[in-house]
Design a protein around this motif. Structure first.
Motif, short mmCIF file in Angstrom:
data_model
loop_
_atom_site.label_atom_id
_atom_site.label_comp_id
_atom_site.label_asym_id
_atom_site.label_seq_id
_atom_site.Cartn_x
_atom_site.Cartn_y
_atom_site.Cartn_z
N UNK A 1 -20.89 -65.99 106.13
CA UNK A 1 -19.77 -65.87 107.07
C UNK A 1 -19.99 -64.63 107.92
N UNK A 2 -19.89 -64.79 109.22
CA UNK A 2 -20.19 -63.68 110.14
C UNK A 2 -21.58 -63.11 109.87
N UNK A 3 -22.50 -64.02 109.52
CA UNK A 3 -23.89 -63.66 109.20
C UNK A 3 -23.97 -62.64 108.07
N UNK A 4 -23.05 -62.76 107.11
CA UNK A 4 -23.01 -61.84 105.96
C UNK A 4 -22.86 -62.64 104.67
N UNK A 5 -23.56 -62.21 103.64
CA UNK A 5 -23.50 -62.88 102.35
C UNK A 5 -23.31 -61.84 101.24
N UNK A 6 -22.55 -62.19 100.21
CA UNK A 6 -22.48 -61.38 98.99
C UNK A 6 -23.39 -62.05 97.97
N UNK A 7 -24.45 -61.38 97.61
CA UNK A 7 -25.56 -62.00 96.89
C UNK A 7 -25.70 -61.45 95.47
N UNK B 1 -14.36 -59.59 88.56
CA UNK B 1 -14.31 -59.29 90.00
C UNK B 1 -13.57 -60.35 90.80
N UNK B 2 -13.18 -61.45 90.12
CA UNK B 2 -12.54 -62.59 90.79
C UNK B 2 -13.39 -63.06 91.98
N UNK B 3 -14.66 -63.33 91.68
CA UNK B 3 -15.60 -63.64 92.75
C UNK B 3 -15.33 -64.98 93.42
N UNK B 4 -14.55 -65.83 92.77
CA UNK B 4 -14.23 -67.12 93.40
C UNK B 4 -13.43 -66.93 94.69
N UNK B 5 -12.87 -65.75 94.89
CA UNK B 5 -12.09 -65.48 96.10
C UNK B 5 -12.98 -65.19 97.32
N UNK B 6 -14.26 -64.93 97.08
CA UNK B 6 -15.16 -64.56 98.16
C UNK B 6 -15.86 -65.82 98.70
N UNK B 7 -15.49 -66.21 99.89
CA UNK B 7 -16.02 -67.44 100.47
C UNK B 7 -17.50 -67.32 100.84
N UNK C 1 -19.72 -72.81 90.66
CA UNK C 1 -20.12 -71.55 91.27
C UNK C 1 -21.22 -71.85 92.29
N UNK C 2 -21.14 -71.32 93.50
CA UNK C 2 -22.16 -71.61 94.53
C UNK C 2 -23.50 -71.01 94.13
#
Length: 293
Positions: free
Chosen positions: A32-38, A56-62, A82-83
């Motif tokens: 999203x916006x050319x950004x990823x949390x990896x 961390x409730x990572x499911x909230x991070x699209x 999980x993606x």
């Protein structure tokens, strides 16, 4: 003429081979916006990752994307919705994905080499990476804070020097060059992990722009756990992460999370079983004198 009959039982029991998502396709889908949390993990570290995922409730991070280094890990995370992508390293005989390698060992260094490979794949897609190790808990979304800094190649946790367990990597020429060189450098350096290789690589780039974050916002495990031993020790509202480093061994990391009530798993009903009994050992010798007769 004989017919080729297939019984209904066989039809119902048949399972098509799993189609594994590649890193590239997952990044294209999740960025999203050319950004990823990896994140990356394997089956031996899956409990550490899952604890971080729930804490961390990572499911909230699209824009979350997780990479597994083996098929079993992929299958487990896939079933949890999980993606996840697969970067399969099972053919590399120098890597044991069945055991959690001890930090600073050759087995550990061989495994984390693939973090460098993963970064190169994503950074060459011109995607900004917030890379987070599985022993990091996000207390709040760090992207708002990280995006307040401009003009850098990498923004990272301070750990003496850069800590590769929490880094914001911009797809600049310098970052791409540093990651490329780190992949070549690491096998040549004695006892080098991904962090050592990346530091050695960016030192060869004259104009490399590195920002190290302050400890009060993104502390190392050495700093944080000096003053936070138990769950009642207050955490500053400006703190973004808890990084459970500066301790060796998977079980020790999980135990330290338990002490500060940041352990979110319930393996073998260790918390939910009402019949379970526990023994607590306290250092009573601090308060009473033991007299030998």
């Amino acid at each position: 003429m004989q017919k080729n009959n297939i019984s209904s039982t066989n039809q119902n029991s048949y399972e098509a081979p799993m189609v594994y998502t590649t890193v590239e396709s997952l990044i294209k889908k999740r960025a999203m916006n050319k950004t990823i949390i990896l994140y990356c993990t394997d089956n031996s570290y899956i409990d550490l990752f899952l604890n971080g995922y729930y804490a961390s409730q990572l499911w909230k991070y699209e824009n979350l994307a997780v990479t597994c280094f083996d098929r079993l890990c992929y299958q487990k995370l896939y079933k949890l919705n999980i993606p996840v992508a697969l970067l399969n390293v099972e053919s590399d005989t120098s890597v044991d994905i069945t055991k959690a390698a001890i930090c600073h060992t050759k087995a550990f260094h061989n495994k984390v080499h693939y973090k460098l490979v993963l970064w190169q794949i994503v950074i060459n897609m011109n995607i900004q990476i917030l890379y987070v190790d599985s022993d990091v808990i996000l207390l709040q979304n760090p992207l708002f804070y990280l995006n307040s800094f401009t003009g850098y190649d990498i923004i990272a946790q301070r750990d003496g020097e850069l800590c590769s367990g929490f880094m914001y990597m911009y797809p600049t020429r310098n970052t791409k060059l540093a990651v490329e060189r780190s992949i070549k450098i690491r096998p040549k350096l004695p006892d080098a992990n991904d962090q050592d290789a990346l530091i050695a690589a960016f030192r060869t780039i004259r104009d490399f722009r590195l920002k190290l974050l302050p400890f009060d916002t993104v502390p190392s495990g050495e700093v944080f756990f000096k003053s936070h031993h138990y769950y009642w020790d207050p955490i500053s509202p400006k703190q973004l992460t808890i990084h459970n480093n500066y301790i060796h061994g998977l079980e020790n990391k999980l135990y330290r999370f338990k002490e500060i009530k940041m352990y979110k798993l319930d393996r073998n009903r260790e918390y939910s079983n009402p019949l379970a009994k526990y023994l607590t050992i306290e250092m009573w010798s601090r308060y009473i004198h033991i007299i030998r007769i």
